[in-house]
Design a protein around this motif. Structure first.
Motif, PDB file in Angstrom:
ATOM      1  N   ASN A 147       0.821  -1.217   0.000  1.00 20.11           N
ATOM      2  CA  ASN A 147       0.000   0.000   0.000  1.00 20.11           C
ATOM      3  C   ASN A 147       0.851   1.262   0.000  1.00 20.11           C
ATOM      4  N   ARG A 148       1.913   1.242   0.804  1.00 19.79           N
ATOM      5  CA  ARG A 148       2.787   2.429   0.835  1.00 19.79           C
ATOM      6  C   ARG A 148       3.692   2.469  -0.386  1.00 19.79           C
ATOM      7  N   LEU A 149       4.300   1.321  -0.716  1.00 17.84           N
ATOM      8  CA  LEU A 149       5.302   1.317  -1.784  1.00 17.84           C
ATOM      9  C   LEU A 149       4.710   1.675  -3.149  1.00 17.84           C
ATOM     10  N   ASN A 150       3.478   1.226  -3.401  1.00 20.16           N
ATOM     11  CA  ASN A 150       2.915   1.401  -4.746  1.00 20.16           C
ATOM     12  C   ASN A 150       2.240   2.751  -4.958  1.00 20.16           C
ATOM     13  N   THR A 151       2.345   3.629  -3.971  1.00 19.45           N
ATOM     14  CA  THR A 151       1.722   4.948  -4.101  1.00 19.45           C
ATOM     15  C   THR A 151       2.811   6.014  -3.990  1.00 19.45           C
ATOM     16  N   ASP A 166      -5.349   6.227   7.933  1.00 15.95           N
ATOM     17  CA  ASP A 166      -5.993   4.918   7.738  1.00 15.95           C
ATOM     18  C   ASP A 166      -6.749   4.880   6.412  1.00 15.95           C
ATOM     19  N   VAL A 167      -7.482   5.969   6.135  1.00 17.18           N
ATOM     20  CA  VAL A 167      -8.251   6.014   4.887  1.00 17.18           C
ATOM     21  C   VAL A 167      -7.289   6.078   3.693  1.00 17.18           C
ATOM     22  N   ALA A 168      -6.215   6.866   3.820  1.00 14.53           N
ATOM     23  CA  ALA A 168      -5.245   6.974   2.714  1.00 14.53           C
ATOM     24  C   ALA A 168      -4.685   5.589   2.367  1.00 14.53           C
ATOM     25  N   LEU A 169      -4.377   4.800   3.396  1.00 15.97           N
ATOM     26  CA  LEU A 169      -3.825   3.461   3.134  1.00 15.97           C
ATOM     27  C   LEU A 169      -4.896   2.522   2.577  1.00 15.97           C
ATOM     28  N   ALA A 170      -6.151   2.718   3.011  1.00 17.09           N
ATOM     29  CA  ALA A 170      -7.245   1.894   2.463  1.00 17.09           C
ATOM     30  C   ALA A 170      -7.461   2.219   0.981  1.00 17.09           C
ATOM     31  N   ILE A 171      -7.318   3.495   0.631  1.00 25.51           N
ATOM     32  CA  ILE A 171      -7.424   3.896  -0.787  1.00 25.51           C
ATOM     33  C   ILE A 171      -6.319   3.196  -1.579  1.00 25.51           C
TER      34      ILE A 171
END
Ligand SMILES: C[S@@+](CC[C@H](N)C(=O)[O-])C[C@H]1O[C@@H](n2cnc3c(N)ncnc32)[C@H](O)[C@@H]1O
Length: 439
Positions: A147-151, A166-171
């Motif tokens: 989630n972090r690496l691909n954004t 939390d929402v940013a990581l869910a996106i």
């Protein structure tokens, strides 16, 4: 080499990947049937499908693939064009995310490096790295934080500031999967859902979890429905009863919202700057048996002959809400683009709002998750334009989805919204919409 099964598909995939990530060319343009990458256009249908699948995996997992290369290489590859990295990514994506045997992916990558002038010095390295990945896959991939690496950092920061971490990581998590196929139907969503084996989602869209040609599905040729994300169908619904009203669809192409307004009984004027994109509006309307006046013009110069009862402005934007369907967006857009586009949005909004009748309604929308292209636009418009008021959106207007209506009364959908309906993974494109009335 050219005749070796699967070779050309991998070569084309690496070439297109390079065009997208190094030259920032949109993936849709590269894959276009008429004007796309020439090698892609010459491939057989099954190879085209394979190229699409490889590119989807390369782009959705780009951050993880880069991190893995850092782990597998002692030193960064000192090449300027990025070609070796592209060849490696194409092979790694097949090994990790597609059902392709390691030996085929490795051998075709080595073949490709052998015939590429820029990559040939690294042929041995390509072979070594990929074989090591095959052997040590569990160890090297175990703790990857996709989630972090691909954004890209600027996007994660922007979403964290807007919606919380939390929402940013869910996106970001929702972007790992391709979106389902959503249809907007002229009428009877429940009946069409049953006929096509789908479910009704959002504010009355039909969602299908299937791949394949849409034009082969029942109702396509008869013009009973069109393809449109469930969230993308919501802004036009906010204009309410349009029968007999004069409505403008501004920035209309390819015409999903034009069709909604026409199907709702409005007398529609559809304007877009792009003549080629407007061809699709005309074709879609003809298939659907709907009518609209279609005008190719720059809205910064065009003037209507009379005011409108309703206006939909779907302004050009960074499109960060469509990453599930367009995984190239994070790699071709930059924070700078959001700044440039928000200037354009601000100009267009102020200009077209003046074309409303007193008492008329305007819906402003963008398929962006950046506040600068949504909430901030409307807040600044309402501050400096006293002749207009916000008409808050109500959850019952958008399928009862309370999560997609903000306390101010804006529509704000996110890919992590409506994540599970009836046990089926769903989600929505990221959209912003606000409804404004001229006093
Ligand atoms: C988000 S897309 C519209 C999607 C469309 N409303 C739909 O639902 O199918 C934005 C559109 O704005 C158009 N556009 C950008 N700048 C424009 C301008 N200055 N005048 C008119 N159209 C413009 C682009 O050509 C593009 O088709």
């Amino acid at each position: 080499m050219k005749d070796k099964p699967g070779f050309l598909a991998r070569k084309v995939a690496a070439d297109i990947l390079g065009n997208v990530v190094h030259k920032r060319r949109p993936l849709d343009g590269e894959l276009d049937a008429n004007s796309g990458h020439s090698g892609f256009r010459e491939l057989a249908a099954n190879d085209k499908g394979l190229v699409r699948a490889i590119l989807g995996a390369c782009l959705r997992h780009r951050g993880e693939l880069n991190e893995l290369l850092d782990r597998l290489l002692d030193r960064r590859i000192p090449e300027k064009t990025g070609r070796v990295t592209d060849i490696l990514h194409v092979a790694m994506a097949q090994m990790l995310y597609l059902d392709i045997p390691d030996r085929a992916a490795v051998s075709l990558a080595v073949d490709h490096a052998s015939v590429d002038r820029r990559a040939v010095p690294y042929k041995g390295l390509v072979n070594g790295v990929l074989r090591r990945l095959g052997r040590e896959r569990e160890d090297v991939t175990g703790d990857l934080d996709g989630n972090r690496l691909n954004t890209p950092g600027w996007l994660l920061d922007s979403w964290t500031a807007a919606y919380g971490e939390d929402v940013a990581l869910a996106i970001a998590g929702a972007h790992q999967n391709e979106a389902a196929l959503d249809l907007t139907v002229k009428d009877d969503p429940a009946g069409w859902a049953e006929r096509l084996g789908g479910v009704v989602v959002g504010a009355g869209s039909v969602r299908l979890h299937r791949k394949g040609a849409v034009d082969a599905l029942e109702g396509f040729a008869q013009g009973n429905w069109w393809v449109q994300d469930a969230a993308a169908s919501m802004p036009a619904r906010l204009l309410g009863d349009l029968s007999g009203k004069r409505a403008a669809d501004l920035c209309a192409a390819p015409g999903g919202k034009t069709a909604q307004l026409a199907a709702a009984g409005a007398k529609v004027t559809a304007v877009d700057i792009s003549q080629s994109r407007l061809k699709r509006v005309t074709e879609n309307l003809a298939r659907l048996g709907l009518e609209a006046e279609v005008i190719a013009s720059d809205l910064r110069e065009w003037e209507p002959s009379a005011p409108f009862d309703a206006i939909l402005l779907d302004a050009p934007c960074s499109a960060t809400g469509t990453i599930r369907r367009h995984p190239d967006v994070p790699w071709i857009k930059q924070a700078y683009d959001v700044g440039v586009l928000s200037e354009v949005q601000s100009v267009l909004l102020r200009r077209v709002a003046g074309w409303l009748q007193p008492g008329g309604t305007l819906v402003y929308c963008t398929c962006s998750m950046e506040r600068a292209e949504g909430e901030d636009q409307i807040a600044s418009f309402l501050t400096d334009q006293p002749g207009f008021e916000l008409v808050p959106v109500l959850p019952e207007e958008v399928g009862g989805l309370e999560a997609v209506v903000t306390p101010e009364g804006y529509l704000r959908t996110l890919p992590c919204h409506a994540a599970t309906i009836d046990g089926v993974e769903t989600g929505l494109d990221g959209f912003f919409a606000a409804r404004i009335r001229r006093l």
